[in-house]
Design a protein around this motif. Structure first.
Motif, PDB file in Angstrom:
ATOM      1  N   VAL A 216       0.835  -1.204   0.000  1.00 22.85           N
ATOM      2  CA  VAL A 216       0.000   0.000   0.000  1.00 22.85           C
ATOM      3  C   VAL A 216       0.868   1.252   0.000  1.00 22.85           C
ATOM      4  O   VAL A 216       0.499   2.279  -0.579  1.00 22.85           O
ATOM      5  CB  VAL A 216      -0.986  -0.015   1.189  1.00 22.85           C
ATOM      6  CG1 VAL A 216      -1.759   1.301   1.284  1.00 22.85           C
ATOM      7  CG2 VAL A 216      -1.959  -1.185   1.035  1.00 22.85           C
ATOM      8  N   GLY A 217       2.043   1.163   0.602  1.00 18.05           N
ATOM      9  CA  GLY A 217       2.969   2.292   0.529  1.00 18.05           C
ATOM     10  C   GLY A 217       3.376   2.580  -0.899  1.00 18.05           C
ATOM     11  O   GLY A 217       3.534   3.746  -1.295  1.00 18.05           O
ATOM     12  N   GLU A 218       3.541   1.521  -1.711  1.00 15.97           N
ATOM     13  CA  GLU A 218       3.907   1.676  -3.119  1.00 15.97           C
ATOM     14  C   GLU A 218       2.694   2.042  -3.973  1.00 15.97           C
ATOM     15  O   GLU A 218       2.785   2.863  -4.878  1.00 15.97           O
ATOM     16  CB  GLU A 218       4.516   0.362  -3.630  1.00 15.97           C
ATOM     17  CG  GLU A 218       4.978   0.387  -5.078  1.00 15.97           C
ATOM     18  CD  GLU A 218       6.244   1.213  -5.289  1.00 15.97           C
ATOM     19  OE1 GLU A 218       6.599   1.448  -6.456  1.00 15.97           O
ATOM     20  OE2 GLU A 218       6.875   1.611  -4.286  1.00 15.97           O
ATOM     21  N   PHE A 219       1.556   1.421  -3.653  1.00 13.56           N
ATOM     22  CA  PHE A 219       0.326   1.650  -4.428  1.00 13.56           C
ATOM     23  C   PHE A 219      -0.814   2.017  -3.473  1.00 13.56           C
ATOM     24  O   PHE A 219      -1.577   1.140  -3.043  1.00 13.56           O
ATOM     25  CB  PHE A 219      -0.060   0.400  -5.222  1.00 13.56           C
ATOM     26  CG  PHE A 219       0.961  -0.043  -6.222  1.00 13.56           C
ATOM     27  CD1 PHE A 219       1.224   0.721  -7.352  1.00 13.56           C
ATOM     28  CD2 PHE A 219       1.657  -1.226  -6.040  1.00 13.56           C
ATOM     29  CE1 PHE A 219       2.162   0.312  -8.284  1.00 13.56           C
ATOM     30  CE2 PHE A 219       2.600  -1.641  -6.959  1.00 13.56           C
ATOM     31  CZ  PHE A 219       2.861  -0.868  -8.087  1.00 13.56           C
ATOM     32  N   PRO A 220      -0.960   3.295  -3.102  1.00 15.02           N
ATOM     33  CA  PRO A 220      -2.028   3.696  -2.162  1.00 15.02           C
ATOM     34  C   PRO A 220      -3.424   3.307  -2.655  1.00 15.02           C
ATOM     35  O   PRO A 220      -4.338   3.139  -1.842  1.00 15.02           O
ATOM     36  CB  PRO A 220      -1.869   5.221  -2.102  1.00 15.02           C
ATOM     37  CG  PRO A 220      -0.447   5.473  -2.483  1.00 15.02           C
ATOM     38  CD  PRO A 220      -0.102   4.422  -3.487  1.00 15.02           C
ATOM     39  N   GLU A 221      -3.586   3.160  -3.973  1.00 14.96           N
ATOM     40  CA  GLU A 221      -4.900   2.789  -4.520  1.00 14.96           C
ATOM     41  C   GLU A 221      -5.357   1.413  -4.032  1.00 14.96           C
ATOM     42  O   GLU A 221      -6.545   1.075  -4.137  1.00 14.96           O
ATOM     43  CB  GLU A 221      -4.851   2.778  -6.055  1.00 14.96           C
ATOM     44  CG  GLU A 221      -4.485   4.107  -6.686  1.00 14.96           C
ATOM     45  CD  GLU A 221      -2.990   4.287  -6.871  1.00 14.96           C
ATOM     46  OE1 GLU A 221      -2.615   5.146  -7.680  1.00 14.96           O
ATOM     47  OE2 GLU A 221      -2.189   3.583  -6.219  1.00 14.96           O
ATOM     48  N   LEU A 222      -4.416   0.611  -3.510  1.00 17.36           N
ATOM     49  CA  LEU A 222      -4.753  -0.751  -3.083  1.00 17.36           C
ATOM     50  C   LEU A 222      -5.140  -0.839  -1.604  1.00 17.36           C
ATOM     51  O   LEU A 222      -5.330  -1.935  -1.085  1.00 17.36           O
ATOM     52  CB  LEU A 222      -3.567  -1.685  -3.352  1.00 17.36           C
ATOM     53  CG  LEU A 222      -3.220  -1.908  -4.830  1.00 17.36           C
ATOM     54  CD1 LEU A 222      -1.978  -2.767  -4.956  1.00 17.36           C
ATOM     55  CD2 LEU A 222      -4.388  -2.549  -5.575  1.00 17.36           C
ATOM     56  N   GLN A 223      -5.271   0.313  -0.927  1.00 16.79           N
ATOM     57  CA  GLN A 223      -5.671   0.272   0.484  1.00 16.79           C
ATOM     58  C   GLN A 223      -7.048  -0.380   0.590  1.00 16.79           C
ATOM     59  O   GLN A 223      -7.928  -0.148  -0.225  1.00 16.79           O
ATOM     60  CB  GLN A 223      -5.674   1.667   1.095  1.00 16.79           C
ATOM     61  CG  GLN A 223      -6.575   2.675   0.431  1.00 16.79           C
ATOM     62  CD  GLN A 223      -6.368   4.074   1.014  1.00 16.79           C
ATOM     63  OE1 GLN A 223      -5.780   4.239   2.070  1.00 16.79           O
ATOM     64  NE2 GLN A 223      -6.858   5.075   0.311  1.00 16.79           N
ATOM     65  N   GLY A 224      -7.209  -1.211   1.569  1.00 13.42           N
ATOM     66  CA  GLY A 224      -8.457  -1.964   1.717  1.00 13.42           C
ATOM     67  C   GLY A 224      -8.406  -3.263   0.935  1.00 13.42           C
ATOM     68  O   GLY A 224      -8.694  -4.338   1.477  1.00 13.42           O
ATOM     69  N   ILE A 225      -8.026  -3.188  -0.315  1.00 12.48           N
ATOM     70  CA  ILE A 225      -7.921  -4.394  -1.146  1.00 12.48           C
ATOM     71  C   ILE A 225      -6.855  -5.321  -0.567  1.00 12.48           C
ATOM     72  O   ILE A 225      -7.078  -6.522  -0.377  1.00 12.48           O
ATOM     73  CB  ILE A 225      -7.590  -4.013  -2.603  1.00 12.48           C
ATOM     74  CG1 ILE A 225      -8.763  -3.244  -3.222  1.00 12.48           C
ATOM     75  CG2 ILE A 225      -7.258  -5.251  -3.432  1.00 12.48           C
ATOM     76  CD1 ILE A 225      -8.455  -2.615  -4.565  1.00 12.48           C
ATOM     77  N   MET A 226      -5.679  -4.750  -0.281  1.00 16.48           N
ATOM     78  CA  MET A 226      -4.611  -5.569   0.305  1.00 16.48           C
ATOM     79  C   MET A 226      -4.967  -5.978   1.732  1.00 16.48           C
ATOM     80  O   MET A 226      -4.618  -7.084   2.168  1.00 16.48           O
ATOM     81  CB  MET A 226      -3.281  -4.817   0.280  1.00 16.48           C
ATOM     82  CG  MET A 226      -2.761  -4.537  -1.123  1.00 16.48           C
ATOM     83  SD  MET A 226      -2.868  -5.941  -2.271  1.00 16.48           S
ATOM     84  CE  MET A 226      -1.871  -7.163  -1.443  1.00 16.48           C
ATOM     85  N   GLY A 227      -5.674  -5.109   2.444  1.00 14.91           N
ATOM     86  CA  GLY A 227      -6.110  -5.470   3.791  1.00 14.91           C
ATOM     87  C   GLY A 227      -6.929  -6.748   3.783  1.00 14.91           C
ATOM     88  O   GLY A 227      -6.795  -7.603   4.671  1.00 14.91           O
ATOM     89  N   ARG A 228      -7.768  -6.898   2.771  1.00 10.71           N
ATOM     90  CA  ARG A 228      -8.596  -8.111   2.659  1.00 10.71           C
ATOM     91  C   ARG A 228      -7.715  -9.341   2.440  1.00 10.71           C
ATOM     92  O   ARG A 228      -7.893 -10.373   3.106  1.00 10.71           O
ATOM     93  CB  ARG A 228      -9.577  -7.963   1.502  1.00 10.71           C
ATOM     94  CG  ARG A 228     -10.422  -9.207   1.247  1.00 10.71           C
ATOM     95  CD  ARG A 228     -11.380  -9.016   0.074  1.00 10.71           C
ATOM     96  NE  ARG A 228     -12.101 -10.242  -0.185  1.00 10.71           N
ATOM     97  CZ  ARG A 228     -11.634 -11.243  -0.937  1.00 10.71           C
ATOM     98  NH1 ARG A 228     -10.423 -11.134  -1.501  1.00 10.71           N
ATOM     99  NH2 ARG A 228     -12.346 -12.336  -1.117  1.00 10.71           N
ATOM    100  N   TYR A 229      -6.759  -9.230   1.501  1.00 10.12           N
ATOM    101  CA  TYR A 229      -5.886 -10.375   1.239  1.00 10.12           C
ATOM    102  C   TYR A 229      -5.088 -10.760   2.482  1.00 10.12           C
ATOM    103  O   TYR A 229      -4.950 -11.951   2.814  1.00 10.12           O
ATOM    104  CB  TYR A 229      -4.927 -10.061   0.092  1.00 10.12           C
ATOM    105  CG  TYR A 229      -5.558 -10.194  -1.281  1.00 10.12           C
ATOM    106  CD1 TYR A 229      -5.846 -11.442  -1.824  1.00 10.12           C
ATOM    107  CD2 TYR A 229      -5.869  -9.064  -2.033  1.00 10.12           C
ATOM    108  CE1 TYR A 229      -6.423 -11.570  -3.079  1.00 10.12           C
ATOM    109  CE2 TYR A 229      -6.444  -9.174  -3.290  1.00 10.12           C
ATOM    110  CZ  TYR A 229      -6.720 -10.435  -3.811  1.00 10.12           C
ATOM    111  OH  TYR A 229      -7.298 -10.553  -5.050  1.00 10.12           O
TER     112      TYR A 229
END
Length: 680
Positions: free
Chosen positions: A395-408
């Motif tokens: 998420v630090g590299e791709f802030p757009e993935l916040q929440g999405i990565m949290g799920r994984y």
């Protein structure tokens, strides 16, 4: 003489995300100035060109010389010699040259002026300079030793009127009829014999598809054809298509591949790195699953594209390796272990850290879940973990993935699926038209997140202004409304606001309630309801948003009845009568039929009682349309009442009973909507 005008600026690579807007703005400003100088009178048609290395405009039917213009200034009465002399002196004309003109107020003097029309070759350079200064450019650059400024350095200028080169200098460059094509594929410098041949010659000799829209369509055509050849689809690619069209002048599409082993990384990570960093178009199978293939839009057309393809495959591999590295590293630490570190992340200097915020959201999500009859512990767990992925490498590299990565990461940590899904969904809806969170736990966390944002920022006076909303509070408010209305959640909006304000002791909630009501008004207007229909329902400050769509449909159905206009007008009249009576200190409670005298008022009383008995079960069951239609039977009784009965009678008891009767009618008919708002 009338001819087509061409203006082209040859530049270094222009910003791709604003290229189309720059081209259109340049064309609009140029045409506006040409028309203002009366060098073009007919429809202001134009053809806009925009590529990474040029802005161009083709304007047909531009005059070489504007015709003479005439205008008049009316002066004083002709009989007032002193005033006439002063008027002539002020306008620098001889008194004897003034025209005498008859008007309704008598004879006046008029000064007539003629102005010679401008010549295109004398003003075009200044027109172009003025148009460039008005472009929506936030940062300018300087180049060389001159003072010229533009968004990128400019190295060429074409100003052609038909076959004639228009003289002049723009940004320090002299005009000519020579341009350049594709950086590598062009046959050389291109000499334009006329403005009309610009687009064709640029394509034939320069290998440049100059029209942005045509270039975008050509890229789309090639992408679709290649995807079909690969038995694949492109997914959501339109945003990237616009950007890529601004990066190439001669598009050619090729297929690249990557190692299947990278597919162990969540597809969102791979898709984002390909689209955002490399401007590639990922390919998907029939089920929407990511394939180890992507499409490259190259700026070169070559017989053997192998070196282009292998070069791009070599470039993308380290990017995919980075994504895999972040994914593997992030999973070495559980999400819950990251939570204490949120104390070091400032949310807002007046509202504390992200950890403070997470604790508020956790409490609020639990309350909302209990109101919905959902698992409060799971809602609280999801809220507790919701912001932990902000501290991950991915998420630090791709802030757009916040929440999405949290799920994984939550699923990897063996958290319940409902908790993991809520972590991803709590940001929704992220934008207009975005999908909503699904499931009660996800809705509880999403509502808590948005309501805490709204209550917190309103509590410190950070409300949006007419033109600024730096914290996206309008978006958050609309998200709350959409979740409640479209998911049909039986929650009181104002109770939610009160709960959200609890951590901010002593703060006023009214401003936020008004703000949310305004967003509701806009939301339902955008869904096709009329202003009167929306006002009829919202004016009663409804708390259950989930019922509003059904209530609006009921009001619309009622409006279509032949009795509706008359009853709406009667309600408006009743509201005025009751307001005036209250202002005079009149007191009235429930109507007493024994105190009524006139047949019309007794008839209205009995009809109202009967309609209310029939309407109550309909209202209780949620049949709002049936409820309102029941009162359509009152029309004739209401008309007769107002035709024959004097409400404000001298007899105090009779007057109070008549006012009470009107009060009963207004209460009965307006339980969920104010029908008087439908009156024209």
């Amino acid at each position: 003489m009338e001819a087509t005008l061409l203006v082209e600026l040859l530049t270094e690579e222009l910003p791709p995300k604003t290229l189309r807007k720059l081209g259109e703005a340049f064309a609009d400003q140029l045409v506006a100035e040409i028309v203002r100088h009366k060098l073009k009178i007919r429809d202001a048609k134009k053809h806009t060109f925009a590529t990474p290395r040029r802005l161009g405009v083709l304007i047909p039917e531009v005059e070489e010389h504007a015709s003479e213009s005439h205008h008049s200034i009316e002066g004083p009465a002709s009989s007032n010699a002193r005033a006439v002399e002063g008027f002539a002196k002020k306008n620098q004309v001889a008194p004897e040259s003034l025209e005498r003109r008859k008007t309704e107020k008598g004879e006046i003097v008029v000064a007539n002026f003629s102005r010679p029309g401008v010549h295109l070759d004398a003003v075009l350079a200044r027109i172009v300079e003025d148009a460039l200064k008005k472009l929506p450019v936030t940062k300018m650059m300087r180049w060389g030793s001159g003072d010229a400024q533009f968004v990128r350095p400019v190295h060429g200028l074409v100003m052609l009127h038909g076959t004639k080169v228009m003289p002049g200098r723009v940004l320090g460059l002299a005009s000519g009829n020579r341009t350049r094509g594709h950086r590598f594929m062009s046959t050389g410098e291109i000499v334009l014999a006329s403005a009309e041949e610009y687009e064709k010659k640029l394509l034939d000799e320069g290998k440049v598809l100059a029209d942005f829209g045509k270039r975008k369509d050509e890229i789309d055509r090639q992408l679709q054809a290649e995807a079909k050849k690969q038995n694949a689809s492109l997914g959501e690619y339109q945003v990237l298509l616009d950007e890529v069209a601004a990066l190439v002048e001669h598009p050619s599409v090729y297929v690249g591949e990557f190692d299947k082993a990278f597919l162990e990384v969540p597809p969102e990570c791979l898709i984002l790195t390909m689209r955002q960093n490399q401007k590639y178009f990922p390919l998907f199978d029939a089920g929407g699953k990511l394939l180890p293939k992507f499409l490259i839009v190259s700026n070169m057309k070559v017989a053997d594209p192998r070196h282009i393809v292998t070069g791009n495959q070599r470039v993308v591999r380290p990017r995919l390796e980075d994504a895999r590295f972040f994914y593997n590293q992030d999973r070495k630490q559980r999400l819950e272990e990251r939570i204490p570190q949120l104390a070091k992340v400032v949310y807002h200097n007046k509202l504390g850290s992200q950890l403070d915020r997470v604790q508020r959201i956790k409490l609020l999500a639990g309350k909302i879940a209990r109101l919905l009859g959902a698992d409060a512990l799971q809602a609280e767990r999801a809220a507790e973990l919701a912001k932990a992925d902000l501290l991950t490498g991915m998420v630090g590299e791709f802030p757009e993935l916040q929440g999405i990565m949290g799920r994984y990461y939550a699923l990897h940590d063996k958290e319940p699926a409902a908790v993991a899904d809520a972590i991803e969904a709590h940001y929704r809806p992220r934008f207009a038209g975005d999908k909503l969170p699904e499931g009660l736990i996800a809705c509880a966390v999403a509502l808590a997140d948005k309501l805490d944002t709204l209550a917190g920022l309103f509590s410190i006076g950070e409300q949006p202004t007419a033109d600024k909303d730096p914290f996206g509070l309008r978006r958050a408010a609309l998200g709350v409304i959409r979740i409640l209305a479209e998911n049909k959640l039986p929650l009181s909006l104002f109770d939610l606001v009160s709960a959200a304000f609890e951590p901010f002791k002593g703060k006023v909630q009214n401003d936020l309630q008004v703000f949310l009501t305004e967003r509701m008004r806009s939301y339902f207007l955008e869904r096709g309801y009329s202003a009167n229909e929306v006002e009829a329902v919202l004016s009663l400050n409804p708390v259950a948003i989930n019922l509003i769509p059904k209530q609006l449909e009921a009001v619309r159905a009622f409006s279509a009845l032949p009795e509706a206009a008359s009853l709406a007008a009667a309600n408006k009249r009743i509201a005025n009568i009751l307001r005036q009576a209250a202002g005079k200190g009149e007191s009235f409670v429930d109507a007493d039929v024994s105190a009524l005298k006139e047949p019309a008022e007794i008839s209205l009383f009995e009809a109202l009682q009967a309609a209310s008995r029939s309407a109550k079960p309909l209202f209780d069951s949620g049949d709002f349309a049936g409820y309102l239609k029941t009162f359509a039977s009152l029309k004739s009784h209401v008309d007769s009442f107002f035709d024959t009965v004097m409400v404000m009678a001298d007899d105090k008891k009779l007057r109070e009973n008549r006012l009470a009767l009107l009060t009963d009618m207004r209460k009965a008919m307006n339980r969920f909507s104010d029908i008087s708002k439908l009156a024209a």
